[in-house]
Design a protein around this motif. Structure first.
Motif, short mmCIF file in Angstrom:
data_model
loop_
_atom_site.label_atom_id
_atom_site.label_comp_id
_atom_site.label_asym_id
_atom_site.label_seq_id
_atom_site.Cartn_x
_atom_site.Cartn_y
_atom_site.Cartn_z
N THR A 105 70.96 58.04 -20.08
CA THR A 105 71.26 56.76 -20.73
C THR A 105 71.36 55.64 -19.70
N PHE A 165 67.31 55.51 -21.50
CA PHE A 165 66.98 56.25 -22.71
C PHE A 165 68.08 56.08 -23.75
N SER A 166 67.71 56.19 -25.01
CA SER A 166 68.72 56.19 -26.06
C SER A 166 69.52 57.48 -25.98
N THR A 168 55.84 61.13 -24.39
CA THR A 168 56.15 61.00 -25.82
C THR A 168 57.38 60.17 -26.11
N LEU A 169 58.24 59.95 -25.10
CA LEU A 169 59.45 59.16 -25.32
C LEU A 169 59.22 57.71 -24.93
N PRO A 170 59.87 56.79 -25.61
CA PRO A 170 59.72 55.36 -25.26
C PRO A 170 60.18 55.09 -23.84
N LEU A 179 57.60 64.99 -21.82
CA LEU A 179 58.68 64.14 -22.30
C LEU A 179 58.39 62.67 -22.01
N HIS A 200 67.82 65.00 -26.54
CA HIS A 200 66.58 65.75 -26.72
C HIS A 200 66.09 66.27 -25.37
N ILE A 201 66.12 65.43 -24.34
CA ILE A 201 65.68 65.85 -23.02
C ILE A 201 66.56 66.97 -22.48
N ALA A 217 70.11 59.60 -28.34
CA ALA A 217 69.40 60.66 -29.05
C ALA A 217 68.28 61.24 -28.19
N ASP A 218 67.52 60.36 -27.50
CA ASP A 218 66.45 60.84 -26.63
C ASP A 218 67.01 61.59 -25.43
N ALA A 219 68.14 61.12 -24.90
CA ALA A 219 68.77 61.81 -23.77
C ALA A 219 69.18 63.22 -24.18
#
Length: 250
Positions: free
Chosen positions: A149, A153-154, A236-238, A233, A160-161, A156-158
């Motif tokens: 974060t 990263f958001s 595919t992640l912003p 990752l 996920h990683i 939620a994305d963090a």
């Protein structure tokens, strides 16, 4: 495949000191009891750990042990706790992917140091709700989330990683430590791995890859897996900056 430690007689641990007649002297602490339990598991495996044997290793009556750990399940949780406490994450590292690589390498080294503890590292935390797990077990999760974060990263994305990384790591170390060679002295890779038992017509890919399977390199396999995982990752992640681009990865 990593070589497991050989069996050795029990030795005195830091939790207590044995006297000449075998009785313990000195203060017994939870840390000392868990250190003794880790020593037993490292040497002989989880199946050989019992509360009575743990008491013998510490040099005290079993009832003394129960004052610090209520049952064997608590001992197993404690073993996972003290090993996870050795895993350090730097949440301030500006290179998020480089830090994740460092964490992955450190986790593999811990697993090779404590190969018989790896099943506990994978399964014991899952047996306890997240908020009730020891802080040493939860700390790497928190620090990795802070690392990601902080990189932009958001949340939620963090998360996920983190899940993708440790799902890969658990599978990798279990595979590296448990892969068995049927005939270690055989020079033919198909025979060495026992692939001659599989019908040629039904498993041509596995038989063709026998030289690659036989030359398995855990460190190299980890790095290749991290290349694929982190690149995937990032693709595919912003982008952490929020401009719609993909996240950079080393």
């Amino acid at each position: 495949m990593a070589e497991l430690p050989s069996d050795k007689p029990d030795s005195t641990t830091s939790g207590a000191v044995r006297t000449a007649d075998g009785a313990g002297s000195g203060q017994v602490t939870r840390a000392g009891v868990l250190a003794a339990a880790l020593s037993i598991v490292d040497r002989d495996g989880v199946d050989r750990l019992s509360m009575r044997r743990l008491a013998e290793a510490v040099g005290r009556d079993p009832m003394v042990i129960y004052r610090h750990v209520p049952n064997k399940a608590a001992v197993l949780d404690g073993i996972a706790e003290i090993v996870f406490a050795e895993l350090k994450v730097d949440p301030t590292d500006p290179d998020w992917s480089g830090q994740l690589r460092a964490v992955a390498r450190a986790f593999r080294e811990l697993s090779l140091t404590h190969p018989r503890v790896v099943p506990l590292l994978v399964t014991r935390p899952l047996a306890t709700p997240l908020g009730q797990r020891p802080q040493a077990v939860v700390r790497p999760v928190e620090d990795i989330l802070a690392l990601l974060t902080r990189a932009g990263f958001s949340g939620a994305d963090a998360l996920h990683i983190y899940r993708a990384l440790f799902g890969f790591l658990y599978g990798h170390v279990l595979n590296e430590l448990q892969e068995l060679i049927e005939r270690p002295d055989e020079t033919d890779d198909v025979l060495r791995l026992g692939l001659h038992r599989l019908p040629i017509g039904e498993f041509p890919q596995l038989r063709a890859l026998a030289p690659v399977l036989a030359s398995y390199d855990g460190a190299a396999e980890l790095e290749r897996g991290l290349d694929l995982l982190l690149a995937g990752l990032a693709a595919t992640l912003p982008h952490p900056g929020g401009d719609g681009q993909v996240a950079p990865v080393n």
